[in-house]
Design a protein around this motif. Structure first.
Motif, PDB file in Angstrom:
ATOM      1  N   SER A   1      76.123 107.299  34.607  1.00  0.00           N
ATOM      2  CA  SER A   1      77.402 107.036  35.276  1.00  0.00           C
ATOM      3  C   SER A   1      78.171 105.886  34.625  1.00  0.00           C
ATOM      4  O   SER A   1      79.371 105.729  34.846  1.00  0.00           O
ATOM      5  CB  SER A   1      77.176 106.699  36.748  1.00  0.00           C
ATOM      6  OG  SER A   1      76.350 107.664  37.323  1.00  0.00           O
ATOM      7  N   ASN A   2      77.483 105.086  33.821  1.00  0.00           N
ATOM      8  CA  ASN A   2      78.142 103.935  33.188  1.00  0.00           C
ATOM      9  C   ASN A   2      78.925 104.278  31.921  1.00  0.00           C
ATOM     10  O   ASN A   2      79.462 103.380  31.276  1.00  0.00           O
ATOM     11  CB  ASN A   2      77.094 102.876  32.814  1.00  0.00           C
ATOM     12  CG  ASN A   2      76.329 102.411  34.029  1.00  0.00           C
ATOM     13  OD1 ASN A   2      76.890 102.327  35.127  1.00  0.00           O
ATOM     14  ND2 ASN A   2      75.033 102.130  33.858  1.00  0.00           N
TER      15      ASN A   2
ATOM     16  N   GLU B   1      71.015 108.278  36.636  1.00  0.00           N
ATOM     17  CA  GLU B   1      71.835 107.218  37.267  1.00  0.00           C
ATOM     18  C   GLU B   1      72.606 106.429  36.217  1.00  0.00           C
ATOM     19  O   GLU B   1      73.802 106.174  36.366  1.00  0.00           O
ATOM     20  CB  GLU B   1      70.943 106.214  38.007  1.00  0.00           C
ATOM     21  CG  GLU B   1      70.624 106.586  39.432  1.00  0.00           C
ATOM     22  CD  GLU B   1      69.602 105.600  40.000  1.00  0.00           C
ATOM     23  OE1 GLU B   1      69.681 104.381  39.690  1.00  0.00           O
ATOM     24  OE2 GLU B   1      68.693 106.066  40.731  1.00  0.00           O
ATOM     25  N   GLU B   2      71.904 106.057  35.149  1.00  0.00           N
ATOM     26  CA  GLU B   2      72.538 105.210  34.124  1.00  0.00           C
ATOM     27  C   GLU B   2      73.698 105.908  33.422  1.00  0.00           C
ATOM     28  O   GLU B   2      74.611 105.257  32.908  1.00  0.00           O
ATOM     29  CB  GLU B   2      71.501 104.736  33.096  1.00  0.00           C
ATOM     30  CG  GLU B   2      70.524 103.747  33.700  1.00  0.00           C
ATOM     31  CD  GLU B   2      69.887 102.814  32.670  1.00  0.00           C
ATOM     32  OE1 GLU B   2      70.264 102.853  31.490  1.00  0.00           O
ATOM     33  OE2 GLU B   2      69.002 102.040  33.081  1.00  0.00           O
TER      34      GLU B   2
ATOM     35  N   GLN C   1      75.584 118.269  35.296  1.00  0.00           N
ATOM     36  CA  GLN C   1      76.498 117.676  36.281  1.00  0.00           C
ATOM     37  C   GLN C   1      77.106 116.383  35.739  1.00  0.00           C
ATOM     38  O   GLN C   1      78.161 115.943  36.187  1.00  0.00           O
ATOM     39  CB  GLN C   1      75.762 117.336  37.593  1.00  0.00           C
ATOM     40  CG  GLN C   1      75.055 118.511  38.255  1.00  0.00           C
ATOM     41  CD  GLN C   1      76.027 119.588  38.690  1.00  0.00           C
ATOM     42  OE1 GLN C   1      77.053 119.269  39.279  1.00  0.00           O
ATOM     43  NE2 GLN C   1      75.726 120.826  38.363  1.00  0.00           N
ATOM     44  N   LYS C   2      76.425 115.766  34.791  1.00  0.00           N
ATOM     45  CA  LYS C   2      76.835 114.437  34.323  1.00  0.00           C
ATOM     46  C   LYS C   2      77.310 114.459  32.873  1.00  0.00           C
ATOM     47  O   LYS C   2      77.851 113.457  32.382  1.00  0.00           O
ATOM     48  CB  LYS C   2      75.617 113.495  34.385  1.00  0.00           C
ATOM     49  CG  LYS C   2      75.044 113.284  35.768  1.00  0.00           C
ATOM     50  CD  LYS C   2      75.330 111.881  36.202  1.00  0.00           C
ATOM     51  CE  LYS C   2      74.773 111.588  37.571  1.00  0.00           C
ATOM     52  NZ  LYS C   2      74.997 110.185  37.917  1.00  0.00           N
TER      53      LYS C   2
END
Lengths: 231, 231
Positions: free
Chosen positions: B153-154, B150-151, B200-201
């Protein structure tokens, strides 16, 4: 697959001494299991454990492949003799990061003490196994600063990370160079005279705004050289 | 000049606890001597030792300068919890090599254990002093793999060195990025599912032909990122 250093005997490979102990008593391997043997050459020997003797074990060779982990450039690290604990880390990391050879040298700011050869060889072997290099790195006795300067003439390119330098590496200088030396100081660094003498033979450069420990400087230099030379 | 972490009180700086012990008993400094104080901000405080008390000492500030050793990019290391001895080295070297923050995360291949916070802070302070950073690196409690994802994404750019990848870094992706995350596995690495989720990230990339230990991978990544971003 686990990797062990051994020696060739006829068409078999013999694993003995510390490597035998590690294979048998630490890894608890058995006859019929598969291993990779390294003979300190350019190849990986894929083997089957054929037979255990009292003090060694015998491998039969299934196939031979060129070792992919070996560096393809000649990158030699000239390291001013540091405090002992730094040298351990420098050796292990230089092997992972593709140095071909490590030469320690003495200078005004070193305290010369004999290197513990046997311990170093064990350490070199462990690092080579970990990063899948089939060939041990060359390691010689400590040489003098003057002898080190002489040896630098044998290289296409000599890089010298220096804390009093401001210019950063122009990566273009690495183009097509295959024979590269890196000269790194120790905790106390070079005297002004030594730095001046080195600058006659080497490109002195900054590794950024922060003061790096000598082992960190080695790793940063090798990482950057590897990146640009695909070593 | 020696550097000590302290706190501001009025127009003076107070050095206490471990830093006071180091200044007084280890370095044996005396009233009138010059030091640099760090207040965990962006500045270096050039000071004179004014007065020793029983449990602290008081510095008067001579001049203040922006600290040159601080990174100018936000480079956050997300480190899969390794065996303890690797973490020590990873923290020390990441500070030297300009990381802004270290976040440890747990995953399928980690054994979660509480971090020894006080020990880590001492270690962070020592590394910051050595490489002349006035500000301590941020360090948080270990987060889960999912929270780490999640993190990510920043960030403008996420780099993920992966031993099963063959593509090397295209340095162009670093152009003008100022907010960069690096995700590094531990000795046992990522599961296939975790690696797929990360891809994916993140840009997954190879650090060359040799298998690097996790601490070496961190140093190689940070050295290369620093080189291209002038961090």
């Amino acid at each position: 697959m686990k990797r062990f250093f051994g020696r060739k005997q006829g068409d078999k490979i013999i694993i003995e001494e510390g490597e035998f102990h590690h294979l048998k008593s630490v890894m608890r391997m058995r006859e019929g299991e598969k291993v990779i043997a390294s003979l300190n050459d350019d190849f990986d020997y894929y083997c089957t454990i054929e037979k255990f003797n009292k003090n060694d074990c015998i491998l039969s060779i299934d196939s031979v492949q060129k070792c992919v982990g070996l560096p393809n450039k000649n990158v030699v690290l000239f390291q001013m003799l540091p405090r002992k604990d730094y040298l351990d880390n420098i050796i292990a990391k230089s092997i992972e990061l593709g140095a071909s050879k490590i030469v320690t040298f003495s200078s005004h700011n070193t305290i010369s003490k004999p290197l513990k050869k046997e311990r170093l060889i064990n350490q070199i072997m462990t690092a080579c196994k970990q990063c899948e290099r089939s060939k041990l790195i060359d390691f010689e006795d400590t040489i003098s600063f003057e002898k080190m300067l002489e040896e630098l003439s044998n290289f296409d390119l000599v890089l010298f990370p220096y804390e009093n330098e401001t210019q950063v590496l122009d990566a273009k200088v690495l183009n097509e160079k295959t024979n590269i030396a890196i000269v790194v100081g120790n905790e106390t660094g070079f005297t002004q005279d030594e730095a001046n003498a080195l600058k006659q033979k080497a490109i002195s450069l900054s590794l950024g705004k922060r003061i790096l420990r000598c082992d960190t400087a080695v790793m940063a230099m090798l990482s950057i050289v590897n990146f640009f030379t695909n070593n």
